[in-house]
Scaffold this motif. Structure first.
Motif, PDB file in Angstrom:
ATOM      1  N   ARG A 139     -13.919 -15.323  -0.059  1.00  0.00           N
ATOM      2  CA  ARG A 139     -13.532 -13.924  -0.157  1.00  0.00           C
ATOM      3  C   ARG A 139     -12.057 -13.766   0.204  1.00  0.00           C
ATOM      4  O   ARG A 139     -11.504 -14.612   0.890  1.00  0.00           O
ATOM      5  N   VAL A 140     -11.491 -12.678  -0.316  1.00  0.00           N
ATOM      6  CA  VAL A 140     -10.039 -12.438  -0.269  1.00  0.00           C
ATOM      7  C   VAL A 140      -9.236 -13.479   0.530  1.00  0.00           C
ATOM      8  O   VAL A 140      -9.317 -13.552   1.752  1.00  0.00           O
ATOM      9  N   THR A 175     -18.180  -8.478  -6.123  1.00  0.00           N
ATOM     10  CA  THR A 175     -17.889  -8.361  -4.696  1.00  0.00           C
ATOM     11  C   THR A 175     -16.902  -9.459  -4.310  1.00  0.00           C
ATOM     12  O   THR A 175     -16.847 -10.496  -4.962  1.00  0.00           O
ATOM     13  N   GLY A 176     -16.130  -9.215  -3.272  1.00  0.00           N
ATOM     14  CA  GLY A 176     -15.142 -10.196  -2.844  1.00  0.00           C
ATOM     15  C   GLY A 176     -13.763  -9.896  -3.410  1.00  0.00           C
ATOM     16  O   GLY A 176     -12.791 -10.544  -3.046  1.00  0.00           O
ATOM     17  N   THR A 177     -13.679  -8.910  -4.304  1.00  0.00           N
ATOM     18  CA  THR A 177     -12.393  -8.587  -4.919  1.00  0.00           C
ATOM     19  C   THR A 177     -11.684  -7.434  -4.185  1.00  0.00           C
ATOM     20  O   THR A 177     -10.572  -7.072  -4.534  1.00  0.00           O
ATOM     21  N   GLY A 178     -12.356  -6.837  -3.216  1.00  0.00           N
ATOM     22  CA  GLY A 178     -11.782  -5.687  -2.516  1.00  0.00           C
ATOM     23  C   GLY A 178     -12.137  -4.380  -3.207  1.00  0.00           C
ATOM     24  O   GLY A 178     -11.479  -3.362  -3.035  1.00  0.00           O
ATOM     25  N   LYS A 179     -13.243  -4.379  -3.963  1.00  0.00           N
ATOM     26  CA  LYS A 179     -13.573  -3.187  -4.754  1.00  0.00           C
ATOM     27  C   LYS A 179     -14.007  -2.010  -3.869  1.00  0.00           C
ATOM     28  O   LYS A 179     -13.809  -0.858  -4.245  1.00  0.00           O
ATOM     29  N   THR A 180     -14.579  -2.289  -2.692  1.00  0.00           N
ATOM     30  CA  THR A 180     -15.030  -1.179  -1.847  1.00  0.00           C
ATOM     31  C   THR A 180     -13.842  -0.314  -1.427  1.00  0.00           C
ATOM     32  O   THR A 180     -13.860   0.913  -1.582  1.00  0.00           O
ATOM     33  N   PHE A 229       0.807  -1.228   0.000  1.00  0.00           N
ATOM     34  CA  PHE A 229       0.000   0.000   0.000  1.00  0.00           C
ATOM     35  C   PHE A 229       0.837   1.274   0.000  1.00  0.00           C
ATOM     36  O   PHE A 229       0.332   2.342  -0.332  1.00  0.00           O
ATOM     37  N   ASP A 260     -21.105  -9.370   3.614  1.00  0.00           N
ATOM     38  CA  ASP A 260     -19.663  -9.510   3.678  1.00  0.00           C
ATOM     39  C   ASP A 260     -19.302 -10.137   5.021  1.00  0.00           C
ATOM     40  O   ASP A 260     -19.150  -9.451   6.013  1.00  0.00           O
ATOM     41  N   GLN A 310      -7.689  -2.984  -6.547  1.00  0.00           N
ATOM     42  CA  GLN A 310      -7.118  -1.831  -5.837  1.00  0.00           C
ATOM     43  C   GLN A 310      -5.873  -1.327  -6.568  1.00  0.00           C
ATOM     44  O   GLN A 310      -5.703  -0.118  -6.762  1.00  0.00           O
ATOM     45  N   TYR A 351      -4.979  -4.797   6.170  1.00  0.00           N
ATOM     46  CA  TYR A 351      -4.637  -5.027   4.762  1.00  0.00           C
ATOM     47  C   TYR A 351      -3.129  -4.849   4.591  1.00  0.00           C
ATOM     48  O   TYR A 351      -2.567  -3.868   5.067  1.00  0.00           O
ATOM     49  N   ILE A 373      -1.448  -6.342   1.362  1.00  0.00           N
ATOM     50  CA  ILE A 373      -1.182  -6.323  -0.087  1.00  0.00           C
ATOM     51  C   ILE A 373      -2.452  -5.886  -0.816  1.00  0.00           C
ATOM     52  O   ILE A 373      -3.539  -6.441  -0.567  1.00  0.00           O
ATOM     53  N   PRO A 374      -2.354  -4.893  -1.701  1.00  0.00           N
ATOM     54  CA  PRO A 374      -3.556  -4.464  -2.429  1.00  0.00           C
ATOM     55  C   PRO A 374      -4.061  -5.582  -3.344  1.00  0.00           C
ATOM     56  O   PRO A 374      -3.247  -6.341  -3.887  1.00  0.00           O
ATOM     57  N   THR A 375      -5.351  -5.680  -3.496  1.00  0.00           N
ATOM     58  CA  THR A 375      -5.924  -6.666  -4.423  1.00  0.00           C
ATOM     59  C   THR A 375      -5.792  -6.106  -5.849  1.00  0.00           C
ATOM     60  O   THR A 375      -5.554  -4.904  -6.027  1.00  0.00           O
ATOM     61  N   LEU A 380     -16.611 -12.824   6.460  1.00  0.00           N
ATOM     62  CA  LEU A 380     -15.424 -13.554   5.994  1.00  0.00           C
ATOM     63  C   LEU A 380     -15.455 -15.031   6.347  1.00  0.00           C
ATOM     64  O   LEU A 380     -14.809 -15.837   5.703  1.00  0.00           O
TER      65      LEU A 380
HETATM   66  P1  AMP Z   1     -15.339  -6.187  -1.217  1.00  0.00           P
HETATM   67  O1  AMP Z   1     -15.048  -6.809  -2.545  1.00  0.00           O
HETATM   68  O2  AMP Z   1     -15.095  -4.732  -1.198  1.00  0.00           O
HETATM   69  O3  AMP Z   1     -16.709  -6.573  -0.725  1.00  0.00           O
HETATM   70  O4  AMP Z   1     -14.274  -6.790  -0.158  1.00  0.00           O
HETATM   71  C1  AMP Z   1     -14.265  -8.139   0.217  1.00  0.00           C
HETATM   72  C2  AMP Z   1     -13.489  -8.374   1.508  1.00  0.00           C
HETATM   73  O5  AMP Z   1     -12.098  -8.218   1.289  1.00  0.00           O
HETATM   74  C3  AMP Z   1     -13.836  -7.450   2.646  1.00  0.00           C
HETATM   75  O6  AMP Z   1     -13.969  -8.223   3.811  1.00  0.00           O
HETATM   76  C4  AMP Z   1     -12.628  -6.535   2.770  1.00  0.00           C
HETATM   77  O7  AMP Z   1     -12.439  -6.076   4.093  1.00  0.00           O
HETATM   78  C5  AMP Z   1     -11.512  -7.439   2.334  1.00  0.00           C
HETATM   79  N1  AMP Z   1     -10.362  -6.727   1.728  1.00  0.00           N
HETATM   80  C6  AMP Z   1     -10.422  -5.665   0.881  1.00  0.00           C
HETATM   81  N2  AMP Z   1      -9.170  -5.310   0.503  1.00  0.00           N
HETATM   82  C7  AMP Z   1      -8.324  -6.148   1.100  1.00  0.00           C
HETATM   83  C8  AMP Z   1      -6.886  -6.300   1.107  1.00  0.00           C
HETATM   84  N3  AMP Z   1      -6.115  -5.497   0.385  1.00  0.00           N
HETATM   85  N4  AMP Z   1      -6.353  -7.284   1.866  1.00  0.00           N
HETATM   86  C9  AMP Z   1      -7.144  -8.107   2.584  1.00  0.00           C
HETATM   87  N5  AMP Z   1      -8.506  -8.033   2.640  1.00  0.00           N
HETATM   88  C10 AMP Z   1      -9.081  -7.072   1.896  1.00  0.00           C
END
Ligand code: AMP
Length: 404
Positions: free
Chosen positions: A332-333, A47-52, A3, A304, A28, A21, A23-25, A306
């Motif tokens: 998820r992640v 969803t699940g990719t860390g897009k939020t 990051f 969401d 990200q 967090y 490592i960025p997904t 985990l």
């Molecule tokens: P989202 O796709 O935004 O719904 O995120 C899915 C899940 O991944 C959520 O629980 C986030 O908190 C988690 N997350 C997002 N970015 C990261 C990251 N870089 N490393 C680990 N977990 C992450």
């Protein structure tokens, strides 16, 4: 790549550390730089990719400097659950920025939301209908808006929110940065994107494919044996939290009651529940006091949690998009998950469509010792029979998908 690459201010980095967090997904990595540059972005990611965090982090970085005490970022979400979750991410990542986020959605008191808006938050996460109510009443001021995010746009349109979104857009005609996130890109969203985004950067993360950390299995079974098989699977499988999907609210309730009678820690999440009941179901599921949640597609949108180890499709989803969304609740992640689907003789077309999407045949499993030939008691046959609508392939006439 970590990051530090993004050069976020220490107050924003504090949030990244707070949420653990490191490592960025991929979304990200690809979305944050252009968003930080002020570009409009189309993010094709489920969803699940860390897009939020991919849009929340650059929003926090931008809003950290500049005026406080007025709405500067607006995120439009299709469901209250997703709105709440997005706001939690804002609270978590923004914990040291002193930026404030509020949620706006229907089914709860308007007065409370007006009070929250009087507190002059910088970030609002809103569902379209209630946001329009506030705009029409003049209880929200978007004249200082700098960034607009339309999240899960495809689902928004499935749910019939397109006219509301267009009405909202007509209230914020001034120049702003616009980000549009969607798992898929049906024609109506492509058209909207062309109209409202200025020279956008498009980022695509495996947008049609379910996440790779999920294993997929089919359990062929007769309709009347589904609940018995579900119970057997739950008894014989080592699970953490389990999300069960049914096609209708009625079926979600019925399956929940059947599992309650067997002593499972289970509850339902479906559109007929009050906001309080939905929130209680989600809270229980999140904190682990409820291990099984039986939900319909729309109610479960954006969940969401985990610890979901298994998504069980009690009923096959209507479209491959719904399949992708449902199983995106597990794996998820960096976690693995299993997607189990109970299938009947009627599901052939749906199975083939998913296999085409995955590019591989789905493994069929049978449960050892289960009596697959058990006759249906008359009562169960009548309860389980429902005429089905024809299968709608992805990017077909999505707006006609039943909202259950
Ligand atoms: P989202 O796709 O935004 O719904 O995120 C899915 C899940 O991944 C959520 O629980 C986030 O908190 C988690 N997350 C997002 N970015 C990261 C990251 N870089 N490393 C680990 N977990 C992450």
């Amino acid at each position: 790549m970590n990051f530090e690459t993004f050069n976020f201010h220490t107050s924003v980095m504090a949030g990244v550390h707070a949420l653990g967090y490191t490592i960025p997904t991929p979304i990200q990595l690809q979305a944050i730089p252009p968003i930080l540059q002020g570009r409009d972005v189309i993010g094709l990611a489920q969803t699940g990719t860390g897009k939020t965090a991919a849009f929340v982090l650059p929003i926090l970085e931008r809003l950290r400097s500049g005026p406080r005490g007025g709405v500067r970022a607006l995120i439009i979400s299709p469901t209250r659950e997703l709105a709440e979750q997005t706001c939690e991410v804002i609270d978590g990542l923004g914990c040291k920025t002193q930026l404030r986020g509020v949620t706006i959605y229907g089914g709860v008191s308007m007065t409370q939301q007006i009070r929250a808006l009087h507190g002059k938050p910088e970030i609002v996460v809103a569902c379209p209908g209630r946001l329009l109510d506030h705009l029409w009443k003049g209880t929200i001021n978007l004249s200082g808006l700098e960034i607009l995010v339309i999240d899960e746009a495809d689902r928004m349109f499935d749910m019939g929110f397109l006219p509301d979104v267009r009405n909202i857009l007509s209230c914020i005609m001034h120049k702003r940065q616009t980000l549009l996130f969607s798992a898929t890109m049906p024609d109506n969203i492509r058209r909207l994107a062309r109209e409202i985004l200025h020279d956008p950067v498009t980022i695509q993360i495996d947008h049609t494919l379910p996440i790779k950390t999920v294993s997929h299995f089919l359990y062929p079974v007769q309709q009347h044996l589904k609940t018995t098989l579900l119970k057997e699977i739950l008894n014989k499988t080592k699970t953490d939290s389990v999300l069960v999907f049914t096609r209708t609210k009625h079926r979600a309730e019925r399956v929940t009651q059947q599992l309650v009678r067997e002593g499972y820690r289970v509850t339902s999440l479906q559109g007929n529940l009050s906001q309080g009941q939905r929130q209680a179901a989600l809270t229980g599921f999140r904190n682990g006091s409820i291990k099984i949640l039986v939900a319909t597609d729309i109610a479960a949108r954006g969940i969401d949690v985990l610890s979901i180890s298994h998504v069980i499709n009690y009923d096959m989803p209507e479209t491959t998009d719904d399949y992708v969304h449902r199983i995106g609740r597990t794996g998820r992640v960096e976690k693995n998950g299993d997607a189990l689907t109970l299938v009947t003789g009627e599901d052939g077309d749906r199975i083939r469509a998913i296999e085409r999407l995955l590019g591989a045949p789905l493994e069929r499993l049978t449960l050892k010792g289960f009596d697959y030939n058990r006759r249906a008691p008359d009562r169960e046959v009548s309860l389980s029979y429902r005429p089905r609508r024809p299968f709608i392939p992805r990017q077909g006439i999505r707006n006609q998908v039943a909202m259950t």
